[in-house]
Design a protein around this motif. Structure first.
Motif, mmCIF file in Angstrom:
data_model
loop_
_atom_site.group_PDB
_atom_site.id
_atom_site.type_symbol
_atom_site.label_atom_id
_atom_site.label_comp_id
_atom_site.label_asym_id
_atom_site.label_seq_id
_atom_site.Cartn_x
_atom_site.Cartn_y
_atom_site.Cartn_z
ATOM 1 N N TYR A 177 -8.276 -26.219 8.285
ATOM 2 C CA TYR A 177 -7.077 -26.488 8.244
ATOM 3 C C TYR A 177 -6.616 -26.673 9.863
ATOM 4 O O TYR A 177 -6.753 -25.901 10.882
ATOM 5 C CB TYR A 177 -5.895 -24.885 8.300
ATOM 6 N N SER A 178 -6.092 -27.686 9.751
ATOM 7 C CA SER A 178 -5.595 -28.083 11.528
ATOM 8 C C SER A 178 -3.907 -28.726 11.076
ATOM 9 O O SER A 178 -4.028 -29.419 10.280
ATOM 10 C CB SER A 178 -6.681 -29.277 11.717
ATOM 11 N N SER A 179 -3.343 -28.493 12.774
ATOM 12 C CA SER A 179 -2.635 -29.215 12.982
ATOM 13 C C SER A 179 -2.910 -30.882 13.025
ATOM 14 O O SER A 179 -2.178 -31.025 14.411
ATOM 15 C CB SER A 179 -1.734 -28.544 13.585
ATOM 16 N N THR A 180 -2.979 -31.968 12.210
ATOM 17 C CA THR A 180 -3.766 -33.015 12.091
ATOM 18 C C THR A 180 -2.769 -34.100 11.850
ATOM 19 O O THR A 180 -1.914 -34.032 10.855
ATOM 20 C CB THR A 180 -5.198 -33.026 11.840
ATOM 21 N N GLN A 181 -2.864 -35.211 11.965
ATOM 22 C CA GLN A 181 -2.098 -36.306 11.872
ATOM 23 C C GLN A 181 -3.460 -37.425 10.917
ATOM 24 O O GLN A 181 -3.095 -38.496 9.986
ATOM 25 C CB GLN A 181 -1.964 -37.544 13.106
ATOM 26 N N GLY A 225 12.853 -21.681 6.598
ATOM 27 C CA GLY A 225 11.253 -20.845 6.974
ATOM 28 C C GLY A 225 9.917 -20.870 6.223
ATOM 29 O O GLY A 225 9.031 -19.612 7.010
ATOM 30 N N ALA A 226 10.257 -21.107 4.584
ATOM 31 C CA ALA A 226 8.993 -20.396 3.735
ATOM 32 C C ALA A 226 7.958 -21.167 3.927
ATOM 33 O O ALA A 226 6.966 -20.992 4.184
ATOM 34 C CB ALA A 226 9.312 -20.628 2.977
ATOM 35 N N GLY A 227 8.035 -22.623 4.249
ATOM 36 C CA GLY A 227 6.620 -23.341 4.526
ATOM 37 C C GLY A 227 6.256 -23.138 5.602
ATOM 38 O O GLY A 227 6.138 -22.135 6.985
ATOM 39 N N LYS A 228 4.718 -23.482 5.488
ATOM 40 C CA LYS A 228 3.838 -23.303 7.199
ATOM 41 C C LYS A 228 3.543 -23.903 7.966
ATOM 42 O O LYS A 228 2.520 -24.770 6.899
ATOM 43 C CB LYS A 228 2.480 -21.865 5.887
ATOM 44 N N TYR A 229 3.060 -24.005 8.368
ATOM 45 C CA TYR A 229 2.338 -24.769 9.295
ATOM 46 C C TYR A 229 1.124 -24.155 10.050
ATOM 47 O O TYR A 229 0.665 -22.539 9.399
ATOM 48 C CB TYR A 229 3.770 -25.136 10.679
ATOM 49 N N CYS A 230 0.280 -24.835 10.393
ATOM 50 C CA CYS A 230 -1.444 -23.950 10.878
ATOM 51 C C CYS A 230 -1.672 -22.642 11.313
ATOM 52 O O CYS A 230 -1.377 -21.556 10.744
ATOM 53 C CB CYS A 230 -2.084 -25.265 12.091
ATOM 54 N N GLY A 231 -0.756 -22.321 12.821
ATOM 55 C CA GLY A 231 -0.244 -21.387 13.442
ATOM 56 C C GLY A 231 0.583 -20.112 12.574
ATOM 57 O O GLY A 231 0.224 -19.285 12.753
ATOM 58 N N ASP A 232 0.704 -20.181 11.338
ATOM 59 C CA ASP A 232 1.531 -19.765 10.649
ATOM 60 C C ASP A 232 0.583 -18.782 9.470
ATOM 61 O O ASP A 232 0.511 -17.829 9.106
ATOM 62 C CB ASP A 232 2.952 -19.925 10.034
ATOM 63 N N LEU A 233 -0.535 -19.672 9.260
ATOM 64 C CA LEU A 233 -1.468 -18.902 8.555
ATOM 65 C C LEU A 233 -2.393 -17.601 8.752
ATOM 66 O O LEU A 233 -2.257 -17.701 10.100
ATOM 67 C CB LEU A 233 -2.470 -20.327 8.306
ATOM 68 N N LYS A 234 -2.601 -17.313 7.889
ATOM 69 C CA LYS A 234 -3.594 -15.407 8.638
ATOM 70 C C LYS A 234 -4.567 -15.433 7.396
ATOM 71 O O LYS A 234 -4.742 -16.316 5.900
ATOM 72 C CB LYS A 234 -3.072 -14.591 8.205
ATOM 73 N N PHE A 235 -6.076 -15.398 7.725
ATOM 74 C CA PHE A 235 -7.048 -15.002 6.628
ATOM 75 C C PHE A 235 -7.549 -13.440 7.117
ATOM 76 O O PHE A 235 -7.606 -13.320 7.974
ATOM 77 C CB PHE A 235 -8.336 -16.001 6.664
ATOM 78 N N PRO A 236 -7.951 -13.179 5.839
ATOM 79 C CA PRO A 236 -8.324 -11.553 6.029
ATOM 80 C C PRO A 236 -9.888 -11.701 6.767
ATOM 81 O O PRO A 236 -9.773 -12.460 7.077
ATOM 82 C CB PRO A 236 -9.091 -10.907 4.657
ATOM 83 N N ASN A 237 -10.052 -10.480 8.005
ATOM 84 C CA ASN A 237 -11.189 -10.005 8.841
ATOM 85 C C ASN A 237 -10.930 -11.177 9.928
ATOM 86 O O ASN A 237 -11.866 -11.776 10.934
ATOM 87 C CB ASN A 237 -12.418 -10.644 8.227
ATOM 88 N N MET A 238 -9.476 -12.474 10.218
ATOM 89 C CA MET A 238 -9.538 -13.233 10.891
ATOM 90 C C MET A 238 -9.848 -13.091 12.367
ATOM 91 O O MET A 238 -9.064 -11.792 12.721
ATOM 92 C CB MET A 238 -7.878 -14.431 10.685
ATOM 93 N N LEU A 239 -10.592 -13.771 12.816
ATOM 94 C CA LEU A 239 -10.644 -13.675 14.654
ATOM 95 C C LEU A 239 -9.898 -15.207 15.651
ATOM 96 O O LEU A 239 -9.315 -16.047 14.918
ATOM 97 C CB LEU A 239 -12.158 -13.973 15.138
ATOM 98 N N TYR A 240 -10.013 -14.263 16.622
ATOM 99 C CA TYR A 240 -8.239 -15.416 17.320
ATOM 100 C C TYR A 240 -9.568 -15.890 18.544
ATOM 101 O O TYR A 240 -10.356 -15.361 18.457
ATOM 102 C CB TYR A 240 -7.571 -14.750 17.969
#
Lengths: 168, 783
Positions: free
Chosen positions: B219-223, B36-51
């Motif tokens: 950062y994107s979940s891309t091929q 579970g250590a590996g990061k997928y795009c949705g697992d990432l967070k940045f300071p001050n990040m908006l949704y």
């Protein structure tokens, strides 16, 4: 029901204490905070994945007092006072759990997005039933969807983790 | 772990001693995924990040009269709301002739789910409140929901530029089809219909955009990081060098994550306007609405055969439902007929196709691209022809099987090919003859089909003159590790692992000492990414060449150290030794690499590969060309319950001509997954719409994909070879060709079990039950 406070917008916020992977966390959550979001957003335990948020795919499976549950269907306030095991808590610091070892050995991981949930479902199954038949293994992970592997190597890995002979 | 056993009697396979390839090395990303250590795009967070979320159309076809965002903007926590006025109006898509999609719709929406507005808020919950508060006034237009009638004169037109809703039209003719059909002993036509299916990767798409100081990082979940970089830069008029696309771990793609979505484009605009990182994501229902899954189609196939079952001519007449936009569909359309002449050798071929626009979600490239449904139709049809002639299904395929060093009638060149051997093998391991002679118990049947696929598309995903793939390798200063920098994208198939194996093999190094940096346009050189089963071959060439450069450099340095000419030295598994003087003390790769760094600086190797020009000169000739093709046969034995229509696959077999296997465990995993997906598509999967064009099953409860209870036990087998000259070490693709035969094999088994021919996919329990019931009633009436 746990203690709550009312914030400036009139929204009730509840104080919960949840033991996650052996550590007690006390946090203030909203009534609608899902356990999966509590783990991922509040504790940064992102090993628990969100795949559908409807309880269909099993990616968010965690153990709640040892039982596998979809953490997207459990509210954080429902888990108050309970013990949660996530994928981050399966291995000890230095060693992988036997199930994780077998998942690696048998090529049971491809994209890996279902792996956390699969491993936790397998963990619950083998705790309850240490020598399952292949059919029982299939049933045990039937709530966890995988789109990559066709399940074959996952079934083999779990059988092997139970100490049963499997042709790799 | 067990390797592949190469049978002694096979003289075609020259056994070579490889130390890093041909072995089931553990996945390089395995531990990070298992813990579970590996990061997928949705697992990432940045300071001050908006949704961020997008507002999408509730109508299949409507004019946008007005958009009022004022109420949404008043909600606390809503930082920005954008509409088409805030985003570029430059259309995008796969090719200039078919750029037909906007970042946000301007005057019209074309399907339920089309992009209308986007919001950036402090949290996800606020996004949903904001979306509800945006008021859009629509004038609902009549919608085109059935692709089969979309061309009719009285149908509304979806795109101004495309009269009668025709998106793509193909007419190809090779040889003299009419004459061959006239002379044929038997001519048969069958019609089949496919359904809409969706890739349904378990990881939902997400993208995090950070637009800061004139530089855009996504950062994107891309091929494909390169394809995203190209289209994002183009859309915003940025230099490609100012756009950085990074791929964290990707949780499955199957074609659905190959093209940029509204998430990247709108996220970028929201980030620019707010000055903050913006994370945008689809939920499961939005994934279904975005779609880009498999086209459904109407497939009419005619063949003329000799008395012995030799195919003399084939005619394919297809109609595809493309949905509201082109997406990657123009390639799908050409693939649909382009790949059919691969497995069987016939001279005369006619391929006609129209891809229709409809007011449904756009279809694109799903595993196997355009090929699986047409192949299903052809393989089903071929079994029907065999039955007409009284020839065994495997026998008719043997009589038509593609041979090595031949050309297809539509201009594809095949070098290495062991399809005939794969047919013999499937007959043997399924105990086919005995089962056919003695017959199977009631309700049971066996069926098979052949498959083939490109080992990489012969032409790039968009028009350009870059090489197909490139990479570089840097050896750590003390020689204890080497890092591969490549933009081949691991979406779960294991490319990171096999590319490191191949690099280590070429370097004379050890896989266990390899590191990889991949999926980042700023650190790794160009690769077009994961599509058309191209990476192992294309990036493999680049890795082989980069590795060989490192090896040459290090042997030169070792030559000085050992007082021997470099030509006399060899490096295997990190040990450098003299080929002619066995008593000379070997030195290690580490020692030589360290010495190299001290004398010359960084030890770096680069590799590049460009596909040679392939194919004929007719319109559409580039699609389906490839330097090399895989071949395979698959069989399934099924049990059908006449009372319920329930289909159980008891066992399935796959025999593959996949050339040199780089990693047997990963190879098997690809075949299992491909069969599973194909089987699932054959009997369960279907995106279903209501009368207004809204999906009624946009979730994995209603859209059923197979579970562990449905997957049969499986036998993997191989026809080992390494004589394909067009690929590194003679490898061939595995990921997509292995679902090419599946639907046909399962259908043929169901037909064998029940005697009922169901022309529309999926062959659901209900349809099978109904068909059996009707057949029985007909038989009763005849008595």
């Amino acid at each position: 029901m746990s203690n709550f406070i009312v914030d400036n917008n009139g929204i009730k916020r509840y104080l919960v204490t949840i033991n996650v992977n052996g550590i007690e966390y006390t946090k203030v959550v909203k009534a609608n905070t899902l356990l999966v979001n509590f783990l991922r957003e509040e504790l940064d335990l992102t090993g628990t994945k969100k795949g559908c948020e409807l309880g269909d795919c099993g990616s968010c499976t965690v153990l709640l007092d040892g039982k596998p549950v979809n953490s997207c269907l459990i509210l954080a306030i429902e888990a108050d006072g309970m013990k949660v095991t996530t994928i981050e808590g399966v291995a000890s610091t230095s060693n992988l759990d036997n199930i994780q070892e077998k998942f690696l050995e048998y090529g049971a991981i491809q994209c890996g997005y279902c792996s956390a949930g699969m491993i936790l479902s397998a963990k619950a199954l083998l705790t309850e039933n240490p020598k399952p038949t292949e059919e029982e293994v299939r049933a045990g992970i039937s709530g966890n969807l995988c789109r990559c592997t066709g399940y074959i190597n996952i079934i083999k890995a779990i059988m092997a983790a139970s100490g049963q002979e499997v042709l790799n | 772990m067990e390797g592949i056993r190469y049978p002694k009697e096979n003289t075609l396979y020259k056994k070579k001693e490889y130390t890093q390839i041909g072995q089931s090395k553990p996945r390089i990303d395995g531990v990070s995924k298992a813990t579970g250590a590996g990061k997928y795009c949705g697992d990432l967070k940045f300071p001050n990040m908006l949704y961020g979320k997008m507002l999408t159309s509730p109508h299949a076809h409507a004019k946008i009269l007005s958009i009022d965002t004022s109420e949404a903007e008043k909600i606390p926590g809503v930082i920005k709301v954008i509409t088409h006025k805030d985003v570029p109006d430059l259309k995008y898509g796969i090719s200039p002739a078919r750029w037909d999609e906007n970042v946000l719709c301007i005057d019209k929406v074309r399907f339920v789910g089309d992009k209308v507005a986007a919001v950036a808020c402090v949290d996800e919950e606020t996004c949903y409140k904001a979306l509800k508060a945006i008021k859009v006034e629509y004038e609902v237009l009549p919608a085109v929901l059935d692709y089969r009638t979309a061309m009719n004169e009285d149908m509304p037109q979806i795109h101004e530029e495309y009269p009668r809703n025709i998106n793509t039209e193909i007419h190809q003719l090779f040889g003299d089809v009419d004459k061959a059909l006239e002379e044929a002993y038997h001519v048969r036509t069958d019609v089949f219909e496919g359904q809409r299916t969706y890739q349904c990767p378990i990881e939902p798409h997400s993208a995090i955009s950070i637009w800061k100081d004139n530089k855009l990082t996504v950062y994107s979940s891309t091929q494909s990081v390169h394809y995203f970089q190209y289209y994002i830069a183009r859309e915003f008029g940025l230099k490609m060098g100012d756009v950085r696309v990074i791929r964290p771990l990707v949780g499955g793609g199957f074609g659905g994550k190959l093209e940029p979505t509204g998430l990247e484009f709108n996220g970028a605009v929201l980030s620019r306007l707010t000055g903050r990182p913006v994370k945008m994501f689809y939920d499961r229902a939005e994934m279904f609405a975005h779609n880009r899954g498999r086209h459904q189609g109407h497939y009419e196939i005619t063949t003329g055969v000799s008395k012995e079952g030799k195919i003399l001519a084939a005619k394919a007449n297809f109609v595809l439902d493309g949905g509201a936009y082109t997406s990657l569909g123009i390639a799908t359309a050409y693939y649909a007929g382009g790949l059919l002449p691969l497995t069987y050798d016939f001279e005369n071929y006619q391929f006609d196709l129209v891809r229709m626009y409809t007011n449904l979600p756009a279809c694109g490239a799903q595993r196997g691209h355009g090929a699986p449904q047409p192949k299903y139709a052809f393989e089903s049809h071929l079994d029907n022809v065999a039955e007409d002639l009284g020839i065994d299904p495997i026998e008719i395929r043997k009589r038509n099987a593609r041979q090595a060093n031949t050309n297809t009638c539509n201009g594809m060149g095949i070098q290495s090919c062991y399809l005939s051997e794969a047919l013999d093998k499937i007959e043997e391991i399924t105990d086919w003859k005995a089962k056919k002679e003695k017959g199977l118990p009631k309700g049971r049947g066996i069926g098979m089909a052949t498959g083939s696929f490109v080992t990489g598309a012969g032409y790039p995903i968009y028009r350009n003159d870059y090489p197909s793939s490139s990479c570089m390798v840097r050896v750590n200063e003390d020689g204890t590790s080497a890092t591969l920098y490549a933009n081949a994208i691991d979406i779960g198939q294991g490319s990171d692992t096999v590319l490191c194996q191949m690099t280590a093999e070429a370097m004379g190094y050890r896989y266990e000492n390899m590191k990889i940096v991949t999926g980042d346009t700023e650190t790794a050189p160009l690769d077009f990414g994961a599509y058309s089963s191209r990476q192992t071959a294309y990036c493999g060439w680049a890795c082989k060449r980069a590795g060989e450069e490192i090896k040459a450099k290090i042997l030169e340095t070792a030559g000085f150290m050992m007082h021997l000419p470099p030509e006399d030295l060899e490096c295997e598994e990190g040990i450098i030794f003299s080929k002619s003087r066995p008593k000379v003390e070997p030195i290690t790769f580490e020692e030589a690499a360290k010495k190299y760094f001290i004398i010359k600086g960084p030890l770096v190797g680069t590799g590049v590969y460009t596909v040679p020009r392939l194919g004929g000169y007719h319109k559409g000739a580039p699609v389906a060309t490839s330097p090399s093709y895989s071949f395979c046969t698959q069989a399934a034995e099924v049990q059908v319950d006449e009372e319920t229509g329930e289909i159980e696959v008891l066992h399935a077999w796959d025999v593959h001509d996949a050339g040199q296997i780089i990693n047997p465990a990963l190879m098997k995993g690809q075949v299992h997954g491909a069969f599973g997906m194909g089987f699932s598509e054959t009997v369960m999967e279907e995106v279903v719409f209501n009368k207004d064009g809204k999906i009624i099953n946009p979730d994995v409860g209603g859209y059923r994909i197979i579970t562990a209870l449905d997957m049969p036990n499986f036998t993997n087998d191989l026809i080992p070879s390494n004589d394909e000259p067009a690929t590194p070490w003679g490898l061939k693709e595995i990921g997509e060709g292995s679902n090419n035969p599946t639907m046909g094999a399962v259908r043929n088994a169901i037909y064998d079990a029940t005697g009922v021919n169901i022309a529309t996919l999926p062959l659901s329990y209900e349809k099978v039950w109904r068909a059996i019931k009707e057949k029985k009633e007909k038989e009763q009436a005849a008595k």
